[in-house]
Design an enzyme around this catalytic site. Structure first.
Site, PDB file in Angstrom:
ATOM      1  CE  LYS A 197      40.327  10.584 -50.800  1.00  0.00           C
ATOM      2  NZ  LYS A 197      39.435   9.220 -50.403  1.00  0.00           N
TER       3      LYS A 197
HETATM    4  P1  NAD Z   1      37.913   4.388 -60.151  1.00  0.00           P
HETATM    5  O1  NAD Z   1      38.877   5.502 -60.931  1.00  0.00           O
HETATM    6  O2  NAD Z   1      38.666   3.043 -60.222  1.00  0.00           O
HETATM    7  O3  NAD Z   1      36.936   4.485 -61.013  1.00  0.00           O
HETATM    8  C1  NAD Z   1      35.585   5.450 -61.109  1.00  0.00           C
HETATM    9  C2  NAD Z   1      34.763   5.070 -62.282  1.00  0.00           C
HETATM   10  O4  NAD Z   1      33.985   6.110 -62.508  1.00  0.00           O
HETATM   11  C3  NAD Z   1      35.520   4.876 -63.554  1.00  0.00           C
HETATM   12  O5  NAD Z   1      35.111   3.800 -64.255  1.00  0.00           O
HETATM   13  C4  NAD Z   1      35.085   6.184 -64.421  1.00  0.00           C
HETATM   14  O6  NAD Z   1      35.129   5.954 -65.512  1.00  0.00           O
HETATM   15  C5  NAD Z   1      33.747   6.413 -63.900  1.00  0.00           C
HETATM   16  N1  NAD Z   1      33.365   7.536 -64.071  1.00  0.00           N
HETATM   17  C6  NAD Z   1      34.373   9.014 -63.790  1.00  0.00           C
HETATM   18  N2  NAD Z   1      33.362  10.062 -64.188  1.00  0.00           N
HETATM   19  C7  NAD Z   1      32.140   9.499 -64.283  1.00  0.00           C
HETATM   20  C8  NAD Z   1      30.844  10.174 -64.815  1.00  0.00           C
HETATM   21  N3  NAD Z   1      30.998  11.561 -64.803  1.00  0.00           N
HETATM   22  N4  NAD Z   1      29.778   9.508 -64.791  1.00  0.00           N
HETATM   23  C9  NAD Z   1      29.956   8.194 -64.693  1.00  0.00           C
HETATM   24  N5  NAD Z   1      31.018   7.435 -64.496  1.00  0.00           N
HETATM   25  C10 NAD Z   1      32.131   8.149 -64.384  1.00  0.00           C
HETATM   26  O7  NAD Z   1      37.657   5.077 -58.900  1.00  0.00           O
HETATM   27  P2  NAD Z   1      37.266   4.081 -57.342  1.00  0.00           P
HETATM   28  O8  NAD Z   1      38.625   3.984 -56.784  1.00  0.00           O
HETATM   29  O9  NAD Z   1      36.455   3.166 -57.866  1.00  0.00           O
HETATM   30  O10 NAD Z   1      36.659   5.373 -56.686  1.00  0.00           O
HETATM   31  C11 NAD Z   1      35.100   5.654 -57.022  1.00  0.00           C
HETATM   32  C12 NAD Z   1      34.654   6.621 -55.706  1.00  0.00           C
HETATM   33  O11 NAD Z   1      34.702   5.771 -54.733  1.00  0.00           O
HETATM   34  C13 NAD Z   1      35.237   7.742 -55.264  1.00  0.00           C
HETATM   35  O12 NAD Z   1      34.440   8.431 -54.825  1.00  0.00           O
HETATM   36  C14 NAD Z   1      36.312   7.287 -54.215  1.00  0.00           C
HETATM   37  O13 NAD Z   1      36.646   8.549 -53.534  1.00  0.00           O
HETATM   38  C15 NAD Z   1      35.312   6.298 -53.765  1.00  0.00           C
HETATM   39  N6  NAD Z   1      36.387   5.530 -52.625  1.00  0.00           N
HETATM   40  C16 NAD Z   1      37.289   4.596 -53.150  1.00  0.00           C
HETATM   41  C17 NAD Z   1      38.062   3.859 -52.580  1.00  0.00           C
HETATM   42  C18 NAD Z   1      38.998   2.866 -53.135  1.00  0.00           C
HETATM   43  O14 NAD Z   1      39.543   1.783 -52.256  1.00  0.00           O
HETATM   44  N7  NAD Z   1      39.334   3.071 -54.234  1.00  0.00           N
HETATM   45  C19 NAD Z   1      37.742   3.658 -50.983  1.00  0.00           C
HETATM   46  C20 NAD Z   1      36.810   4.621 -50.872  1.00  0.00           C
HETATM   47  C21 NAD Z   1      36.073   5.393 -51.342  1.00  0.00           C
END
Ligand code: NAD
Length: 477
Positions: A108
């Site tokens: 990561k």
């Molecule tokens: P992203 O940046 O696209 O979206 C995150 C969202 O959460 C945003 O809309 C942001 O405004 C919101 N956010 C941030 N802080 C917040 C808070 N305190 N309260 C409420 N909302 C809040 O990120 P993502 O890629 O969707 O990732 C989200 C989660 O999923 C993370 O934990 C990441 O590790 C996990 N994840 C992502 C992927 C991927 O393919 N993108 C894969 C596996 C896991």
């Protein structure tokens, strides 16, 4: 007065869950420790000249386990990024890849930055410089370490990273496989952007295929009509909420964002909310729902399925006893702390764990990596052949009906669907659906088959650790 209970850090939380599972296993002495520890974390501080002065940024790339190579894991852009977090996320990647049989070790990366503070050109300079620092140490490399998007990054950043690696390795024919989550025109694959949210949908569909599991959560029925609250309408949360509401009949009654939450008992229009956030920077002011300024409080509202899809640690010992959802699906990594996990388990809540629930991203990343190495789009060789064979059957049936005067007709809808050969998107979805079903079944066999396992998370760890241990044994360790 009692001292306040201290919540463990994210990495400690992951280790505690790991320890719980290994205590039920019979691993050779030393192997348990070898699997748990993070092999290496590289910290880099680099300067970029922006807005007339040099700005110094801190980034990390952590490699948790190299029992399989390349290692794989996203790159996160957020101010909260630190070594503990990156190591916890790398460990989860090891277990996740093992659980869904993606042939990678766990890694990561993260950069301590608020991407909203910089414009696109500045972000490109920062990303290229970070990529340069990692690539020159083989921490970005098609056969050693393959990043992907995570919070705060997306296909734009992945395209910059791929291009930077290619500039540094101009004769590497497999350069495009150095990173996944790229746009299609830069070597990406259909369905990668939606993959993690799509995987959350497939995970829930699979859960609802098992009446025994639905009953374990004290629920009944199907996904149709279930009330859903989602935290974080970013890549993962948006796609999960969109597919569940548009295709499975779920009613999204709450969306929690940074600036509060939107609630509407009759259901929110996810595309409309998403569009509003894109244009206004948050949910505030959205006209067709009630705005609640204490967003995190909405995690405690009545619903059937809670989808934390933003940050780690949002369900913790401070609020766990007030969470009412009978099912929590961890779309984010680590949203439930080890302490909260215990409280929720005792309440009978079923938690579909992160290492399974959000594995759709790495699964489709695996397909993209294979596509890049094979230099051919999925479906290109077989699609028309498949269509021709189906046409043969349709022609034969219609001829038979005409010859024997049977009066059979194939409905136009059936013919259209049956005659269409699978393209890349159909194949990616099929591969993802299969992966999510098979992995769920491997977890539930342990969950229901062992008297000492009472939850899906422990079951997931047992399946994953067993696979990692088998790889180490095969390496002679
Ligand atoms: P992203 O940046 O696209 O979206 C995150 C969202 O959460 C945003 O809309 C942001 O405004 C919101 N956010 C941030 N802080 C917040 C808070 N305190 N309260 C409420 N909302 C809040 O990120 P993502 O890629 O969707 O990732 C989200 C989660 O999923 C993370 O934990 C990441 O590790 C996990 N994840 C992502 C992927 C991927 O393919 N993108 C894969 C596996 C896991």
């Amino acid at each position: 007065m009692n001292a306040p209970i201290k919540e463990p850090s994210f990495r400690e939380s992951v280790d505690m869950m790991f320890n719980r599972a290994v205590s039920l296993m019979d691993l050779p002495p030393g192997l348990e420790e070898k699997i748990r520890v993070c092999n290496a974390t590289y910290t880099v501080r680099f300067g970029v000249r922006l807005r007339g002065q040099i700005h110094t940024f801190t980034g990390y790339r952590s490699v948790h386990s190299e029992h399989m190579e390349p290692v794989k894991g996203g790159i996160r852009y957020a101010m909260g990024v630190n070594q503990d977090e990156v190591e916890a996320l790398a460990a989860l990647m090891t277990y996740k890849c093992a659980l869904v049989e993606a042939p990678f070790g766990g890694s990561k990366g993260g950069l301590r930055i608020d991407p909203r503070e910089w414009d696109e050109h500045e972000l490109e300079l920062i990303t290229r410089r970070f990529a340069y620092e990692l690539a020159k140490r083989d921490l970005i490399h098609p056969s050693q370490n393959v990043p992907a998007p995570d919070m705060g990054t997306g296909e734009r950043e992945m395209a910059w990273i791929a291009d930077q690696y290619h500039r540094m390795n101009t004769t590497d024919i497999n350069a495009r496989a150095c990173v996944t989550g790229k746009p299609i025109n830069a070597g990406g694959i259909q369905g990668r952007t939606e993959a993690t949210g799509r995987g959350v949908q497939y995970a829930l569909q699979e859960f609802f295929r098992h009446p025994e599991d639905i009953k374990a959560a004290g629920m009944d029925g199907t996904l149709d009509g279930k009330r859903v609250i989602v935290q974080g309408l970013g890549n993962v949360g948006y796609h999960a909420a969109k597919f569940l509401s548009e295709e499975d009949g779920c009613v999204v009654t709450g969306v929690i964002e940074r600036d509060g939450a939107l609630v509407r008992d009759g259901g929110l229009d996810i595309d409309s909310v998403h569009h509003w956030i894109a244009n206004h920077g948050g949910v505030t002011g959205y006209p067709d729902a009630q705005h609640v300024s204490d967003g995190a409080g909405v995690l405690e509202n009545e619903c059937d399925i809670l989808i934390p899809a933003a940050l780690e640690g949002v369900i913790n010992i401070g609020n766990a006893d007030r969470i009412k959802a009978p099912v929590i699906i961890e779309a984010a990594n680590g949203p439930v702390t080890a302490g909260a996990d215990e409280v929720l388990r005792e309440k009978g809540c079923v938690i579909i764990p992160d290492m399974y629930a959000n594995a759709g991203g790495v699964t489709v990343s695996y397909f993209e990596w294979v596509k890049n190495l094979s230099h051919i789009r999925f479906g290109r060789m077989g699609r028309r052949q498949e269509e021709a064979r189906h046409q043969l059957i349709v022609d034969e049936l219609e001829q038979l009906s005409a010859d024997k005067d049977l009066g059979w007709t194939l409905t136009p809808g059936f013919k259209q669907k049956y005659l269409r050969g699978a393209g890349e998107l159909e194949l990616v979805r099929s591969g993802l659906d299969d992966t999510m079903r098979v992995a769920y079944q491997s977890m539930r066999e342990v969950w229901h088959g062992r008297s000492d396992v009472s939850d899906l998370r422990t079951a997931a760890y047992l399946v994953a650790i067993d696979k990692v241990a088998a790889s180490y044994r095969a390496l002679g360790l």
